[in-house]
Enzyme design. Sequence first.
Site, short mmCIF file in Angstrom:
data_model
loop_
_atom_site.label_atom_id
_atom_site.label_comp_id
_atom_site.label_asym_id
_atom_site.label_seq_id
_atom_site.Cartn_x
_atom_site.Cartn_y
_atom_site.Cartn_z
N THR A 154 0.87 -1.17 0.00
CA THR A 154 0.00 0.00 0.00
C THR A 154 0.91 1.22 0.00
OG1 THR A 154 -1.58 -1.22 1.40
CG2 THR A 154 -1.87 1.14 1.27
N GLY A 204 -0.05 -2.97 5.08
CA GLY A 204 0.07 -4.31 5.64
C GLY A 204 -1.05 -5.19 5.14
#
Length: 280
Positions: A154, A204
């Site tokens: 991300t 994550g």
Amino acid sequence: MKIIIHGGFFSESDQSHEVKTAKQNSLQRIAQKAFEYLQTHSAFDTAAYAVSLLEDDPLYNAGIGSQIQSDGVIRMSAAIMDGETQKLSGVINLQEVKNPVFVAKALINEDDRVLGGNGAKIYASEHGFENFSTEIPQRRSEYEAKLNNGGKGTVGCVALDKDGKLAVATSTGGKGFEIPGRISDSATVAGNYANAICAVSCTGVGEDIVSNATAAKIVTRTTDGMSLAQAFNKTFEELKTIDGFAGAIAIDKDGNMYHQDSYPTMVFASFDGEEFQVFQ
């Protein structure tokens, strides 16, 4: 004025010296460009701008270089939140747009501010966002070989502007090979949250970040009087109970910056106009 950005986890793909160096150089360059932009723009505009630069770099799993889902299609998610107004807007599972973060930003003044799937694509098309394939050969070859990077990619930015206002933006290309329709944390307050006191972006495993309400917890605890370090440490201790895989970056209203990850190594960079900090 402060800027901090992240680009997912270094361990998500190749851990070669060349890739590490490339990410360090890229993050430092983007942090500097974003800080320069911040001189004449709001934190809100800067957060979107910084994330768009990360989306445009194939080193990261967002925008260009997004992961391919189990049915062979790329679907991306992004969100932005203004700490002053506490408005969040976002897109979920958006296809064929170069910069999902700009579509998320365009939604900030709409009554319906989080759109998903085909509705998000129709909105993007109606508002001048052209069709654009974000697939790169590396992702196609990974997909065809049925490789999986663990879903730790991300990108995000937290910015504090000259008026003391905070904003955060986060974007993801998904975890790769997921079931179509899966929703990540990036367009939720678990992964992207800000108020006038603090702003946090996460990266994550989305399911872990949502289960732990990571960004919202850190911001709430800071608002209730904890220091950033205390808020991070308590929230990441709670993440351990589910063996959660996450990293986060933050800035508070006083200009304090903080970052933490539960497993090595979140790639990040920060800049305050004088000093760079880049992951090692």
